[in-house]
Design an enzyme around this catalytic site. Sequence first.
Site, short mmCIF file in Angstrom:
data_model
loop_
_atom_site.label_atom_id
_atom_site.label_comp_id
_atom_site.label_asym_id
_atom_site.label_seq_id
_atom_site.Cartn_x
_atom_site.Cartn_y
_atom_site.Cartn_z
N GLY A 152 0.80 -1.22 0.00
CA GLY A 152 0.00 0.00 0.00
C GLY A 152 0.83 1.26 0.00
N THR A 295 -6.73 2.10 9.46
CA THR A 295 -5.93 1.03 10.05
C THR A 295 -6.32 0.77 11.50
OG1 THR A 295 -4.09 1.64 8.61
CG2 THR A 295 -3.57 0.26 10.51
N ASP A 386 -5.17 -3.17 -0.90
CA ASP A 386 -4.10 -4.11 -0.54
C ASP A 386 -4.61 -5.55 -0.59
OD1 ASP A 386 -2.16 -2.25 -0.18
OD2 ASP A 386 -1.99 -2.48 1.99
N PRO A 387 -4.21 -6.34 -1.59
CA PRO A 387 -4.61 -7.75 -1.62
C PRO A 387 -4.12 -8.54 -0.42
CG PRO A 387 -3.86 -7.05 -3.79
CD PRO A 387 -3.52 -5.94 -2.84
N HIS A 388 -3.01 -8.10 0.22
CA HIS A 388 -2.50 -8.87 1.36
C HIS A 388 -3.30 -8.63 2.64
CE1 HIS A 388 0.44 -5.30 1.92
NE2 HIS A 388 -0.43 -5.22 2.88
N TYR A 417 17.30 -0.29 -22.97
CA TYR A 417 17.68 -1.67 -23.30
C TYR A 417 16.47 -2.59 -23.39
CZ TYR A 417 17.30 -1.69 -18.21
OH TYR A 417 16.87 -1.50 -16.92
#
Length: 431
Positions: A152, A295, A386-388, A417
């Site tokens: 995040g 949170t 946040d997938p976690h 490159y």
Amino acid sequence: MKPVDIDALFLGPKSENRDFFKEALDFMMDEHIHWRRNFHPDDKDAITLENRRQDGFMSTLDRTREVLDELSDKLKASSLPWHSPRYLGHMNSDILMSATLAYMGVMLYNPNNVAGEASPATTIMELEAGQQMGKMMGFDPDKVWGHITSGGHIANFEALWFMRGLKSFPFGVKAVAPELLGSQSDWELLNLTPGQIFQLMDQTKDKGLFLEARKHSVRYTGMTADTLGQLIVPQSRHYCWDKAVDVLGLGLDNMTKIQVTSAFRMDMGHLREVVLDLMNKKIPIMGVVAVVGTTEEGAVDEIHEILKIREEAASKGMTFYFHVDAAYGGYNRSMFLDENDQFMSYSEMKGTLHEEKIVHRDLDWPPERVYQAYKAMSEADSIVVDPHKMGYTPYSSGMVVARDKRITDLISYFAPYVWTKGDLITTDRTS
């Protein structure tokens, strides 16, 4: 659609689904092993049987086993039991078997998604995941752009990067194609909507002036005395926003913090007061950040009310980029969607949550203000998830999705490159 049994998705507190997990893991490992063996099968083995019988070879494998044993002991001795319903010390929980297996399976192929030729399979998957997440957030999947980040923090850093690039681009146009702006003042340029700025980008591309205009934006000139305005955040913001303002050179003095209510949501009265005060002082607003799932408290800011304040400000000549930090609570939006990914009515959604036993019948959740906030997320300019966290995938992963994929033209860089196809890329390969 066949029903989904949540118990079949996780390894389980007592590893109840271990047989399936080990079988699937063996399958993923065997598939990779066979893939290696079948790549130019006529080639001779590089590591021969004779090599494998050497003392040094055997002792190296023994040392590897010892290191893995040591690692396993340390992990078991001091890791936190996210998988157990007895543990509620953090927002983390168990992770999906499918996510774990996929993570370990893909790791063997070692793709590098920074360049398509180094990850021809997973780059496409990542873009598909971005579209899917955008669709879940209510964005048009044909216009949205999103990708996976390391968490995040970086996802929100990138959203601030979006805001900064957009806010400064009109001044790049002013430097190279002022005729496209008419008689608009600097104040008016600082208050163009994201949609209007995207139109300017298209116009400069049509004239072959986009790259030149971009060279007069903050991307090249950096932050100057001509401020891009205040970043408005709630007091309940994640601390990554303070770091982002610092790292990107915006300065903490240019971050205005909005009070929260007793329910820890952004105070709409204070937000409106600050917006109008900045307008009266002719101080622009680079962006407003709202939080969906703080949170500490899991609070959901009233996204729909923030949009009303933006509409009011726009009617008076001031506007701003709107970002939703839904790192924690973003996945909850899936609970409001039907099987066709359409946002359900309030009564239909509550009935579904009760019927599916997601919410107990005696619990009156969610309140309508939370429902309206999740519904209004589709009007944001960008969202971070946040997938976690509530996506139950392994650490660490974040996602940022932008409503309009044209934003990538302001932030993309291309290594000399790396071969990439595209008109913009071929004219700016070393940028």
